[in-house]
Write a protein that holds these residues in place. Structure first.
Motif, PDB file in Angstrom:
ATOM      1  N   GLY A   1       0.973  -1.160  -0.116  1.00 27.17           N
ATOM      2  CA  GLY A   1      -0.167   0.056  -0.039  1.00 27.17           C
ATOM      3  C   GLY A   1       0.784   1.256  -0.033  1.00 27.17           C
ATOM      4  N   ALA A   2       0.297   2.289  -0.583  1.00 25.72           N
ATOM      5  CA  ALA A   2       1.042   3.470  -0.671  1.00 25.72           C
ATOM      6  C   ALA A   2       1.421   4.202   0.537  1.00 25.72           C
ATOM      7  CB  ALA A   2       0.251   4.495  -1.870  1.00 25.72           C
ATOM      8  N   ALA A   3       0.395   4.332   1.401  1.00 25.27           N
ATOM      9  CA  ALA A   3       0.958   4.773   2.618  1.00 25.27           C
ATOM     10  C   ALA A   3       1.904   4.195   3.412  1.00 25.27           C
ATOM     11  CB  ALA A   3      -0.495   5.135   3.555  1.00 25.27           C
ATOM     12  N   THR A   4       1.762   2.883   3.603  1.00 29.12           N
ATOM     13  CA  THR A   4       2.717   2.087   4.368  1.00 29.12           C
ATOM     14  C   THR A   4       4.079   2.221   3.695  1.00 29.12           C
ATOM     15  OG1 THR A   4       1.039   0.693   5.189  1.00 29.12           O
ATOM     16  CG2 THR A   4       3.336  -0.172   5.284  1.00 29.12           C
ATOM     17  N   PHE A   5       3.985   2.061   2.518  1.00 33.30           N
ATOM     18  CA  PHE A   5       5.346   2.331   1.215  1.00 33.30           C
ATOM     19  C   PHE A   5       5.883   3.573   1.884  1.00 33.30           C
ATOM     20  CE2 PHE A   5       7.800   3.777  -2.325  1.00 33.30           C
ATOM     21  CZ  PHE A   5       8.494   2.470  -2.422  1.00 33.30           C
TER      22      PHE A   5
END
Length: 630
Positions: A384-388
Motif C-alpha cells: 500500500g502507498a501509505a505504508t510504503f
C-alpha cells in the motif's frame, strides 16, 4: 439681651461610611504640610482678603485642617463644624452673616472665639462624588462675595480636587499591584508544592544548561543531592553518546523551531551507574518572547529499556538464525521455499528497484496473494502507498548497505496487527544488489508490554488501582483543587471483622473475600471515582467533585450498607462491616497527599473506636463538614 439661638450639628451624609473609608485610605489625615495645599489657602486669603483660609477634611468626630492660614489650631470638633454642612452642598456653601442665619447663629464659633461672621466653603469631591471636606474662607465680619469671587474660590477647589483624584488613582494602583503581588506569591507557592511533590523528576535549567532548581525525585533518580546538582549542568551528567541529539533539540527550542521536545537518553549516576530517562523539555519565554529558562520533566524508564533490550536481542537472534538458514539454502530455491514457508515470519528478497524476487507463504496469509505471483511486482503495490512511504527511508538505508530495523509497522492488509521488520543488505563484489526483508508479528508482544505497564499500577489480587496509582491521582487532584477550584473527598476504609474470617477460613478464602469487597465497592461508587486497595483489608475511595458533607455522608452510608450485606464464602456466609474515615479538600485548599491520607486514616480509627461499621469526618476539616457521624 436676646437669648442665644440653639445650635444643631449638621446631619450625616447618606454615603457616610463609604466617604469615611475613602478619606482614610488616601493618606491625607494627620500628615505634614504640603505646598500644593498651602499655596491654595494663601491665594484664597489674599484673593478674598479674609483673615482665615482653610482646607478642611471632615472625619468621623472632627474636622482636621490639611492647610490653614490665620488659625492656630489644627482641628476642631465636627459637631461645631461649618464644613460638615458643606458636605451637603452642590457647589458652594455661602453664609454672608452668621447672625442672620438660623442654622449658624447659635454656633459656639459664632458666639465665641473666633467669632465667625462670614463663611464660604467649596466642597472637595472624590472621583466617585464623595465630599471629603471643603476649601473655605472665614471672616470675623459680615460681607458680600461677588459672583467672580465665588467662581474663583470654586476654581481653586477644583485644583485641589484634581490633586485628591490623582492620589485616589495612585491608591487604587497600589491596591491593584498588591493584589497582583499576592496572586503571584500564591501561584509561586502552588508551583513549588507541585514541583516538590510530583512523582517524576523535575528541574528548572538555565540557558547554559545549569540546574537552577531540582526536586527530590530527580535527586533519587541521579543519586546526587540537590546542592550537588545545582552546581552542575545537564551536559555533565548526560551520557556522551546521547548528548549531541539533546543539544540539537535545545538549539531547536531556542531558535523557535519547536516549542517542546521529548527524548529518551541516559544519565550518569553519582555511583557510576547509568539510568535511562524519558525527558520532556519546554522553553519558558518572557512577555517579549525572549528565552528565560527551561522546565524539564524526567521519568525513570530503566526497567522498560531493559525489557526492550531483552526483546530486541531475542528478535535479532531469531533474525540471525533465519538469515543464516536462508543464506545456506540460496543454492536450492525449493529447499529455501519449504523452510521459509514454515517460519512464522514474513520473508522476502527485494532488488534495487524495490521489486520482489522472493516471498514465502506467510505473504498469502497476510496479504491474500500467491507468493509466486508477487515476483517482479513492486513493494509499493503490495503493502500500500501509505505504508510504503513510511517504510521508504528504511528501504533506502538498506540499499545504502546498512542493516536496519523498523519498529511498529502496520500493513494496510492487516490493520489490527503490529510488525517489526529487519532489512539486511545483499552484497555482491562490494555492491548492494538488493536486501532481505524479515518481518515478525509483534502484536502479542506489544500487548504484553502495554499490559506490563498497566499492571505496575494495579493491585494483583483485586485488580483495583494500587498505592502507586493512588499517589499519582491524588497529586493531580490536589493540584486541581488548588489551581482549578475542583474539590474532592477521600474515604479511607478498613474492613471490620475480616481478620476473624481470614483466621477461621484461611488465606485463600480471605483473598476471595477481598475480591468480592473490591467488586462491591466498584459497583457502589460512581464511574469516575477511583477505588484503590492500599494493602491488607485497607481500601481508599477518591471521589472528585464532591464538595459537601451531606454528599460525603450519603457515599459513606452506601459503602457501609454494601459491605454490611452477607458475603458467600466456602458454602456459607461471612458478615463484615467497614469503618470509614473521610477527609475533604475544598476548592482552593492547600494540602499534601500524605496530610490528607493521614487525616482520613485518623478519622477511620475514630470510627472504629465509636462502634465500627460507620464513618467519621476528619477532626480538622477542609470543607463545610462539622463533626458529623454515621
Amino acid at each position: 439681651m436676646q437669648p442665644v439661638p440653639e445650635w444643631h450639628a449638621a446631619p450625616l451624609p447618606a454615603d457616610e461610611a463609604k466617604r469615611l473609608q475613602l478619606l482614610r485610605s488616601l493618606d491625607l489625615l494627620d500628615t505634614p504640610h504640603e505646598d500644593v495645599f498651602d499655596r491654595v489657602t494663601r491665594v484664597v486669603a489674599e484673593l478674598l482678603q479674609v483673615p482665615i483660609a482653610l482646607v478642611s477634611l471632615v472625619d468621623e468626630h472632627r474636622q482636621w485642617f490639611k492647610s490653614r492660614v490665620g488659625l492656630d489650631v489644627c482641628e476642631t470638633s465636627r459637631d461645631v463644624s461649618f464644613c460638615a454642612y458643606a458636605l451637603h452642598s452642590e457647589r458652594l456653601l455661602l453664609i454672608e452673616d452668621t447672625h442672620e442665619d438660623a442654622r449658624f447663629a447659635g454656633n459656639p464659633h459664632v458666639t465665641g472665639a473666633p467669632h465667625i461672621r462670614f463663611y464660604a466653603g467649596a466642597p472637595l469631591r472624590s472621583s466617585a462624588g464623595f465630599v471629603l471636606g471643603a476649601l473655605c474662607a472665614v471672616d470675623t465680619k459680615p460681607r458680600k462675595l461677588s459672583a467672580a469671587a465665588q467662581a474663583a474660590l470654586c476654581d481653586l477647589a477644583a485644583t485641589l480636587e484634581r490633586e485628591i483624584v490623582q492620589r485616589e488613582a495612585a491608591r487604587e494602583t497600589r491596591e491593584v499591584q498588591e493584589v497582583d503581588r499576592r496572586k503571584l506569591r500564591l501561584s509561586e507557592s502552588r508551583f513549588h508544592a507541585i514541583f516538590q511533590q510530583t512523582p517524576t523528576g523535575k528541574a528548572i535549567v538555565d540557558l547554559d544548561g545549569r540546574f537552577v532548581e531540582v526536586n527530590p525525585k530527580l535527586c533519587e533518580i541521579t543519586g546526587y543531592s540537590a546542592d550537588e546538582l545545582v552546581a552542575m549542568t545537564f551536559q555533565q551528567i548526560t551520557a556522551e553518546a546521547d548528548l549531541p541529539a539533546d543539544l540539537q533539540l535545545v538549539d531547536d527550542l531556542l531558535d523557535g523551531a519547536r516549542k517542546t521536545y521529548t527524548l529518551e537518553k541516559r544519565y550518569r549516576r553519582r555511583d557510576g551507574g547509568t539510568v535511562w530517562i524519558d525527558l520532556s523539555v519546554a522553553l519558558i519565554r518572557d512577555d517579549r518572547g525572549l528565552p528565560l529558562h527551561f522546565v524539564s520533566t524526567m521519568q525513570d524508564i530503566t526497567s522498560r529499556k531493559h525489557s526492550e533490550a531483552v526483546l530486541r536481542d531475542y528478535r535479532q537472534e531469531l533474525e540471525r538464525r533465519v538469515l543464516e538458514r536462508t543464506c545456506e539454502l540460496t543454492s536450492s530455491r525449493t529447499a529455501l521455499q519449504t523452510i521459509t514457508d514454515n517460519l512464522p515470519v514474513l520473508i522476502a528478497h527485494v532488488d534495487t528497484d524495490l521489486r520482489y524476487r522472493f516471498n514465502n507463504q506467510v505473504y498469502r496469509e497476510v496479504f491474500g496473494v500467491d507468493p509466486a505471483a508477487l515476483r517482479g511486482e513492486t513493494v509499493r503495490d503490495t503493502i500500500g502507498a501509505a505504508t510504503f512511504e513510511r517504510c521508504l527511508p528504511w528501504f533506502r538505508r538498506a540499499l545504502a548497505g546498512e542493516r536496519v530495523t523498523h519498529e511498529d509497522i502496520v500493513y494496510e492488509a492487516a490493520p489490527g496487527r503490529v510488525w517489526n521488520a529487519t532489512y539486511v543488505p545483499e552484497c555482491r563484489r562490494d555492491e548492494v544488489v538488493g536486501f532481505y526483508i524479515m518481518s515478525q508479528d509483534i502484536t502479542e508482544t506489544k500487548r504484553r508490554e502495554n499490559q506490563m505497564r498497566s499492571e505496575v499500577m494495579l493491585d494483583a489480587l483485586t485488580g483495583l488501582p494500587n498505592r502507586r496509582a493512588l499517589a499519582e491521582q491524588l497529586a493531580l487532584s490536589i493540584a486541581a483543587a488548588r489551581d482549578e477550584e475542583q474539590p474532592f473527598a477521600l474515604f479511607f476504609m478498613d474492613l471490620d471483622g475480616f481478620k476473624n474470617v481470614n483466621d477461621q477460613h484461611g488465606h485463600d478464602a480471605g483473598d476471595a473475600l477481598l475480591r468480592q469487597v473490591a467488586a462491591r465497592l466498584k459497583k457502589t461508587t460512581r464511574a469516575g471515582d477511583l477505588v484503590c486497595r492500599l494493602a491488607g483489608d485497607e481500601f481508599v475511595l477518591l471521589a472528585r467533585g464532591v464538595a459537601s458533607s451531606s454528599a460525603c455522608s450519603r457515599i459513606a452510608q452506601d459503602i457501609c450498607r454494601a459491605i454490611g450485606r452477607p458475603f458467600e464464602i466456602g458454602g456459607g456466609e461471612a458478615l463484615l462491616g467497614t469503618s470509614v474515615g473521610i477527609a475533604m479538600c475544598a476548592a482552593g485548599f492547600d494540602t499534601t497527599a500524605d496530610a490528607i491520607l493521614a487525616d482520613a486514616d485518623r478519622a477511620m480509627y475514630e470510627a472504629k473506636r465509636k462502634g465500627r461499621n460507620g464513618f467519621r469526618f476528619a477532626s480538622v476539616l477542609t470543607a463545610d463538614a462539622s463533626a458529623l457521624t454515621s
